[in-house]
Design a protein around this motif. Structure first.
Motif, PDB file in Angstrom:
ATOM      1  N   ALA A 184       0.107   2.142   6.753  1.00 44.42           N
ATOM      2  CA  ALA A 184       0.818   2.663   5.584  1.00 44.42           C
ATOM      3  C   ALA A 184       1.188   4.128   5.809  1.00 44.42           C
ATOM      4  O   ALA A 184       2.319   4.546   5.543  1.00 44.42           O
TER       5      ALA A 184
ATOM      6  N   VAL B 191      -3.318   9.972   3.241  1.00 41.80           N
ATOM      7  CA  VAL B 191      -3.768   8.596   3.501  1.00 41.80           C
ATOM      8  C   VAL B 191      -4.607   8.558   4.784  1.00 41.80           C
ATOM      9  O   VAL B 191      -5.666   7.925   4.822  1.00 41.80           O
TER      10      VAL B 191
ATOM     11  N   LYS C  56      -9.150   0.747  -1.048  1.00 42.82           N
ATOM     12  CA  LYS C  56      -8.604  -0.408  -1.795  1.00 42.82           C
ATOM     13  C   LYS C  56      -8.327  -1.560  -0.826  1.00 42.82           C
ATOM     14  O   LYS C  56      -8.593  -2.709  -1.134  1.00 42.82           O
ATOM     15  N   TRP C  57      -7.786  -1.260   0.354  1.00 40.13           N
ATOM     16  CA  TRP C  57      -7.585  -2.281   1.381  1.00 40.13           C
ATOM     17  C   TRP C  57      -8.597  -2.031   2.499  1.00 40.13           C
ATOM     18  O   TRP C  57      -9.785  -2.168   2.285  1.00 40.13           O
TER      19      TRP C  57
ATOM     20  N   ALA D 245      -4.417   1.224   5.965  1.00 38.41           N
ATOM     21  CA  ALA D 245      -4.149   2.629   5.645  1.00 38.41           C
ATOM     22  C   ALA D 245      -3.507   3.360   6.827  1.00 38.41           C
ATOM     23  O   ALA D 245      -2.636   4.210   6.643  1.00 38.41           O
TER      24      ALA D 245
ATOM     25  N   PRO E 159       0.811  -1.234   0.000  1.00 46.41           N
ATOM     26  CA  PRO E 159       0.000   0.000   0.000  1.00 46.41           C
ATOM     27  C   PRO E 159       0.839   1.277   0.000  1.00 46.41           C
ATOM     28  O   PRO E 159       0.404   2.292  -0.558  1.00 46.41           O
TER      29      PRO E 159
ATOM     30  N   ALA F 264       0.251   4.110  -2.767  1.00 44.24           N
ATOM     31  CA  ALA F 264      -0.122   5.492  -2.423  1.00 44.24           C
ATOM     32  C   ALA F 264       0.793   6.495  -3.127  1.00 44.24           C
ATOM     33  O   ALA F 264       0.346   7.565  -3.551  1.00 44.24           O
TER      34      ALA F 264
ATOM     35  N   VAL G 123      -6.173   4.454  -0.161  1.00 47.50           N
ATOM     36  CA  VAL G 123      -5.619   3.209   0.417  1.00 47.50           C
ATOM     37  C   VAL G 123      -6.663   2.482   1.272  1.00 47.50           C
ATOM     38  O   VAL G 123      -6.846   1.274   1.153  1.00 47.50           O
TER      39      VAL G 123
END
Lengths: 319, 319
Positions: free
Chosen positions: A110, A81, A101-102, A107, A34, A38, A98
């Protein structure tokens, strides 16, 4: 294309290339996949470009400037993020955020990792790393304060223009101040010079944000305007909304009474234009850009030509 | 109470006092109220105590040591605030976790702010701030990697002991390594000395974590044991669970087949004891504490007495 635009474009390419070259390990996949994702987004790289231009005005070492530039872009992405989780925004820089998507946990981590990498980069500066780290970390805390104010202001209909300006100075201005000031700190400039660079960056940042508010209302295609209209009706705060509410409370209330009204965004645009709110807001942005230029004028012995051109570029941007 | 215990207690009091004295502004309330709340919890202050003891062994400047000690405790709390969101843990240090007293957004931002304050503190070090910041930021990234592995390992029944040990070295060992090593870095020690302090802290941290796994199973009152039993049956990984699964797969599967079995925790405890898993795990913890002491022996010209006593204290802790 003017040679200045070519320069900006060249710096952007170099920043993107060096961001891609950052030596991220492959694993843990949960952390680095991630992070890589990003940083792949199509950001304007506005902040690292400012670092390089302010550095050129100070004849600073380009390698050190690139470290600072990358650290600043990483800090910016770390805040995006995390902000996207807090604000429940699903898209960022032309791709999924992020957390969408996850998930939120991915996030959060990340963002933390991106910021730690930024600090590692800065600690590798050969000179004055100490002072640079202080500026950088103080700007980080001020950005957090700005985001906190932004969260506090959500749905608070008593927010004044001054409170809004304080919020955007912290959330956007403080980091642009640091971008402009760190290269002067790097070359060991006097405190007065450093302060003027900071003021320059802050004013530029506030002008940038107000200009962004205008672009959001008047620069958007209709399909984006639709969700923006209902966001505004449901409490989203921008400088123009605050002006409308505080100067024309009753009339404004009628305009946004129905978040699902067809042509809501057209009605809002016309209202801002007819009531002089658009032109008032434009003047405010201009006054911040003017104040940015004045701070530059107060700094002697630097070549301010490119920085002035950068202000022009920000002031005239249409995307 | 021995004079060493009195020293540890004194350091803890000083750390708590200085944490309370950190000059947090009143506003934005959204940011600083949860930060103050998170730092008010009853942490053991294990990490800042290690910084001070390693600093005393190096005759380092106490004021600088306190800056490092506070930064380390802030970093630790930043990771806890974020981990509690990711792991959905509602209690921390005897009070509600930040995300459960407020919400996820508040906790994300509070964690970010706490970490920025840690970096600001470090940037105020009069000497070698650069090298200290590098150690600190690298430890931060490694803690993130450890948390990422922890998330990857959730519900993965193929995890080996080595993978688990790698995870706890990153998640716990790396920061204890930094706690032990930064004071040597502060006084400009040789690389070999710094490396030995880092190894010492990492081994201590791994031993600490394995000891913690044992305490969790055998030191808990029955009412806490109940939820722990079902957590284990539902996939929570600890060193003992991994040993049980890999050495006695079928029998272990029978033990944890029913997460709601009465006396589940008693059955798990007996299984670990009878199969020799408890004593094997105890030996492993001991071997890490031994390895920590050996790394200390490799460092000449320091007074290692207090650090050895600290290892004893960690090894014998019962809470």
């Amino acid at each position: 294309m003017s040679s200045f635009n070519e320069l900006v474009s060249f710096i952007r390419t170099e920043v993107n290339r060096d961001l891609k070259r950052l030596p991220f390990p492959e694993r843990p996949v949960y952390l680095y996949e991630p992070i890589r994702f990003a940083l792949r987004g199509t950001g304007k790289r506005f902040r690292p470009i400012l670092v390089h231009l302010a550095g050129r005005a100070n004849n600073a070492d380009p390698d050190s400037l690139m470290k600072i530039a990358l650290a600043v872009e990483l800090l910016h992405n770390f805040t995006l993020v995390h902000d996207d989780i807090m604000d429940n925004d699903d898209m960022r820089h032309g791709q999924a955020a992020v957390h969408s998507k996850w998930d939120d946990s991915t996030a959060i981590l990340a963002g933390d990792g991106i910021y730690a990498i930024a600090q590692i980069l800065l600690s590798g500066l050969p000179d004055r790393a100490n002072a640079i780290c202080r500026s950088f970390s103080q700007a980080t805390l001020e950005v957090c304060e700005g985001q906190a104010l932004d969260k506090e202001f959500e749905n608070d209909l008593s927010i004044t223009e001054d409170q809004y300006l304080e919020m955007i100075e912290k959330k956007t201005g403080s980091l642009l101040g640091a971008c402009a000031e760190m290269p002067a700190t790097l070359v060991g400039a006097d405190k007065e010079v450093i302060d003027n660079f900071d003021k320059f960056g802050r004013a530029l940042g506030i002008g940038f944000q107000i200009h962004d508010d205008l672009l959001e209302i008047y620069g958007n295609p209709d399909d984006m305007g639709k969700s923006l209209g209902s966001d505004i009706a449901e409490g989203k705060q921008t400088l123009m909304v605050i002006k409308a509410r505080n100067q024309f409370g009753k009339e404004w209330g009628t305009i946004i009474a129905d978040p699902n009204a067809p042509n809501l965004m057209d009605m809002i645009r016309s209202f801002f234009t007819e009531k002089g709110i658009k032109s008032e807001t434009k003047s405010m942005a201009q006054s911040y850009f003017k104040s940015a230029r004045e701070s530059l004028e107060n700094i002697s012995d630097i070549n301010r030509d490119e920085l002035n051109k950068f202000v022009n570029l920000v002031e005239n941007r249409t995307y």
